[in-house]
Design an enzyme around this catalytic site. Structure first.
Site, PDB file in Angstrom:
ATOM      1  N   HIS A  56      -1.142   4.715 -31.356  1.00 20.48           N
ATOM      2  CA  HIS A  56      -1.667   5.580 -30.304  1.00 20.48           C
ATOM      3  C   HIS A  56      -3.084   6.006 -30.675  1.00 20.48           C
ATOM      4  O   HIS A  56      -3.421   6.111 -31.866  1.00 20.48           O
ATOM      5  CB  HIS A  56      -0.796   6.825 -30.147  1.00 20.48           C
ATOM      6  CG  HIS A  56       0.504   6.575 -29.471  1.00 20.48           C
ATOM      7  ND1 HIS A  56       1.064   7.481 -28.607  1.00 20.48           N
ATOM      8  CD2 HIS A  56       1.371   5.535 -29.534  1.00 20.48           C
ATOM      9  CE1 HIS A  56       2.215   7.012 -28.160  1.00 20.48           C
ATOM     10  NE2 HIS A  56       2.426   5.828 -28.716  1.00 20.48           N
ATOM     11  N   GLU A  58      -4.625   8.845 -30.665  1.00 20.26           N
ATOM     12  CA  GLU A  58      -4.745  10.044 -31.498  1.00 20.26           C
ATOM     13  C   GLU A  58      -4.411   9.757 -32.959  1.00 20.26           C
ATOM     14  O   GLU A  58      -5.094  10.245 -33.863  1.00 20.26           O
ATOM     15  CB  GLU A  58      -3.806  11.160 -30.984  1.00 20.26           C
ATOM     16  CG  GLU A  58      -4.085  11.600 -29.574  1.00 20.26           C
ATOM     17  CD  GLU A  58      -3.234  10.901 -28.516  1.00 20.26           C
ATOM     18  OE1 GLU A  58      -2.859  11.563 -27.539  1.00 20.26           O
ATOM     19  OE2 GLU A  58      -2.941   9.687 -28.669  1.00 20.26           O
ATOM     20  N   CYS A  86       1.508  12.774 -26.330  1.00 20.00           N
ATOM     21  CA  CYS A  86       2.967  12.668 -26.323  1.00 20.00           C
ATOM     22  C   CYS A  86       3.525  13.512 -27.478  1.00 20.00           C
ATOM     23  O   CYS A  86       2.774  14.110 -28.252  1.00 20.00           O
ATOM     24  CB  CYS A  86       3.375  11.203 -26.488  1.00 20.00           C
ATOM     25  SG  CYS A  86       3.035  10.538 -28.139  1.00 20.00           S
ATOM     26  N   CYS A  89       2.211  12.323 -31.017  1.00 18.36           N
ATOM     27  CA  CYS A  89       0.813  12.669 -31.278  1.00 18.36           C
ATOM     28  C   CYS A  89       0.621  14.183 -31.364  1.00 18.36           C
ATOM     29  O   CYS A  89      -0.127  14.661 -32.219  1.00 18.36           O
ATOM     30  CB  CYS A  89      -0.087  12.061 -30.212  1.00 18.36           C
ATOM     31  SG  CYS A  89      -0.082  10.251 -30.297  1.00 18.36           S
TER      32      CYS A  89
END
Length: 176
Positions: A56, A58, A86, A89
């Site tokens: 992801h 992040e 999410c 993260c």
């Protein structure tokens, strides 16, 4: 009150990264981490490219910022991300002790900075996160909407005009 101009500048940097991911066929989500006025971590979604759940935007940016600072604590940093984080993260942001997150648009399907859960303001955690929402919200939202419109069209074309695109195909490409 923070000056919105730096927030817009850094969000535009995150948007540039999101477009890099989109060019690879990834869901366009970008992230930058800023320390003392300088970007020290950059990331964009690479889940399909890396074949990894953990890729992801992040998490990639946090890993780079950790390396740059030489510590896992990012206590004096601000994280800018085009889409609300999410649960994975958001948890990493809390664990990294990042004090401030600036988000482009909300994520009603998986957002954990207020949409579904609010991990940033959970009083039982030893760290809470200040959140600034809606910075370049329309542009960030349109970038994601445009990506999914194009994906639906491509999948429909590949499936043939008379066949509907199964929801399962769209869901596996959904953000977070």
């Amino acid at each position: 009150m923070t000056n919105p101009k730096p927030d817009e500048y850094y969000m535009r940097q995150a948007m540039k990264l999101a477009r890099k991911g989109e060019a690879l066929g990834e869901v366009p989500i970008g992230c930058v981490i800023v320390y003392d006025g300088k970007i020290i971590g950059r990331g964009y979604n690479r889940r399909k490219t890396d074949k990894s759940t953990l890729s992801h935007a992040e998490l990639i940016a946090i890993k780079k910022a950790d390396k740059k600072i030489g510590d896992w604590r990012l206590e004096d940093c601000t994280l800018y991300v085009t889409l609300e984080p999410c649960q994975m993260c958001a948890g990493a942001i809390v664990q990294a002790r990042i004090p401030r997150v600036v988000m482009g648009c909300k994520n009603p399907k998986a957002g954990c900075a207020g949409s579904i859960l609010d991990l940033f303001h959970e009083p039982r955690f030893n760290h809470q996160v200040e959140v600034t929402e809606g910075v370049l919200e329309e542009e960030c939202s349109e970038m994601l909407s445009g990506f999914f419109r194009a994906l639906r069209l491509r999948l429909k074309t590949e499936a043939g005009e008379e066949n509907e695109v199964p929801d399962s195909e769209l869901k596996q490409n959904n953000p977070e």
